[in-house]
Every structure is written in C-alpha cells, then in structure tokens.
Design a protein around this motif. Sequence first.
Motif, PDB file in Angstrom:
ATOM      1  N   ASN A   8      42.655  45.188  35.183  1.00 19.92           N
ATOM      2  CA  ASN A   8      41.253  45.479  34.853  1.00 19.92           C
ATOM      3  C   ASN A   8      40.327  45.541  36.061  1.00 19.92           C
ATOM      4  OD1 ASN A   8      41.743  45.680  32.098  1.00 19.92           O
ATOM      5  ND2 ASN A   8      41.363  43.519  31.751  1.00 19.92           N
ATOM      6  N   VAL A   9      40.505  44.650  37.016  1.00 20.53           N
ATOM      7  CA  VAL A   9      39.576  44.580  38.147  1.00 20.53           C
ATOM      8  C   VAL A   9      40.042  45.454  39.313  1.00 20.53           C
ATOM      9  CG1 VAL A   9      38.465  43.040  39.809  1.00 20.53           C
ATOM     10  CG2 VAL A   9      38.807  42.281  37.455  1.00 20.53           C
TER      11      VAL A   9
ATOM     12  N   LEU B  42      42.101  38.974  45.185  1.00 17.91           N
ATOM     13  CA  LEU B  42      43.030  38.405  44.208  1.00 17.91           C
ATOM     14  C   LEU B  42      43.256  36.921  44.476  1.00 17.91           C
ATOM     15  CD1 LEU B  42      45.030  38.568  41.870  1.00 17.91           C
ATOM     16  CD2 LEU B  42      46.734  39.449  43.481  1.00 17.91           C
ATOM     17  N   TYR B  43      43.499  36.558  45.738  1.00 18.60           N
ATOM     18  CA  TYR B  43      43.699  35.141  46.048  1.00 18.60           C
ATOM     19  C   TYR B  43      42.430  34.334  45.815  1.00 18.60           C
ATOM     20  CZ  TYR B  43      48.519  35.111  47.583  1.00 18.60           C
ATOM     21  OH  TYR B  43      49.883  35.155  47.605  1.00 18.60           O
ATOM     22  N   SER B  44      41.268  34.895  46.105  1.00 18.75           N
ATOM     23  CA  SER B  44      40.011  34.195  45.817  1.00 18.75           C
ATOM     24  C   SER B  44      39.894  33.931  44.325  1.00 18.75           C
ATOM     25  CB  SER B  44      38.821  35.023  46.302  1.00 18.75           C
ATOM     26  OG  SER B  44      38.817  35.122  47.700  1.00 18.75           O
ATOM     27  N   PHE B  45      40.222  34.937  43.522  1.00 16.27           N
ATOM     28  CA  PHE B  45      40.201  34.785  42.065  1.00 16.27           C
ATOM     29  C   PHE B  45      41.171  33.699  41.617  1.00 16.27           C
ATOM     30  CE2 PHE B  45      42.435  35.986  38.119  1.00 16.27           C
ATOM     31  CZ  PHE B  45      41.397  35.845  37.212  1.00 16.27           C
TER      32      PHE B  45
ATOM     33  N   MET C 101      46.432  36.706  36.178  1.00 15.19           N
ATOM     34  CA  MET C 101      46.689  37.528  37.358  1.00 15.19           C
ATOM     35  C   MET C 101      46.959  38.972  36.945  1.00 15.19           C
ATOM     36  SD  MET C 101      49.676  37.449  40.307  1.00 15.19           S
ATOM     37  CE  MET C 101      49.729  35.692  40.398  1.00 15.19           C
ATOM     38  N   ILE C 102      47.758  39.158  35.924  1.00 12.17           N
ATOM     39  CA  ILE C 102      48.090  40.512  35.464  1.00 12.17           C
ATOM     40  C   ILE C 102      46.840  41.211  34.946  1.00 12.17           C
ATOM     41  CG2 ILE C 102      49.384  41.825  33.748  1.00 12.17           C
ATOM     42  CD1 ILE C 102      51.597  39.684  34.091  1.00 12.17           C
TER      43      ILE C 102
ATOM     44  N   THR D  89      52.941  50.049  37.846  1.00 15.04           N
ATOM     45  CA  THR D  89      52.930  49.451  39.183  1.00 15.04           C
ATOM     46  C   THR D  89      53.079  47.940  39.088  1.00 15.04           C
ATOM     47  OG1 THR D  89      51.510  51.214  40.013  1.00 15.04           O
ATOM     48  CG2 THR D  89      51.565  49.182  41.291  1.00 15.04           C
ATOM     49  N   ILE D  90      52.379  47.342  38.145  1.00 17.35           N
ATOM     50  CA  ILE D  90      52.468  45.887  37.950  1.00 17.35           C
ATOM     51  C   ILE D  90      53.876  45.501  37.514  1.00 17.35           C
ATOM     52  CG2 ILE D  90      51.588  43.927  36.624  1.00 17.35           C
ATOM     53  CD1 ILE D  90      48.879  45.502  36.495  1.00 17.35           C
TER      54      ILE D  90
END
Length: 65
Positions: A15-16, A56-59, A9-10, A23-24
């Motif tokens: 990257n994407v 993000l949720y799809s990933f 996720m990070i 921010t993360i």
Amino acid sequence: MNNYVSREMIIYLFNVLGLDESTIELGIKLSLKNNTPLPILLWSYGMLTIEELDKLYSFLFQKMD
C-alpha cells in the motif's frame, strides 16, 4: 537468523511503497531460500531503493514501540 515477515510489513510494501503482489511473493520466496531478511533482499535485488528501505525500517521500528 529470524526470517519473520509480518502482515503489517506486507501491507506497507503493497500500500505505501507500491510493490506488486508478485514482487512481494518473489521476495518472500527468495528471502526464505537465502535466509535473508525480506527488506534487505528486496533492496539487494533492486526492488527497493535505499530511501524506501529506510522508510520501511523506520515503520517497522515504530511498530516495535
């Protein structure tokens, strides 16, 4: 509530979606403090758009398969 933040996720956020490391890090700290899932917290604070949240949720759901 499970507040699990995966390495994948990070990496995806960085990257994407192009979020800054700071921010993360802030998102993770606030997520833990507020016991809120990181993606929802980032969206609610305006760090992600609804489209980015969907990506993000799809990933993440693809990773579960």
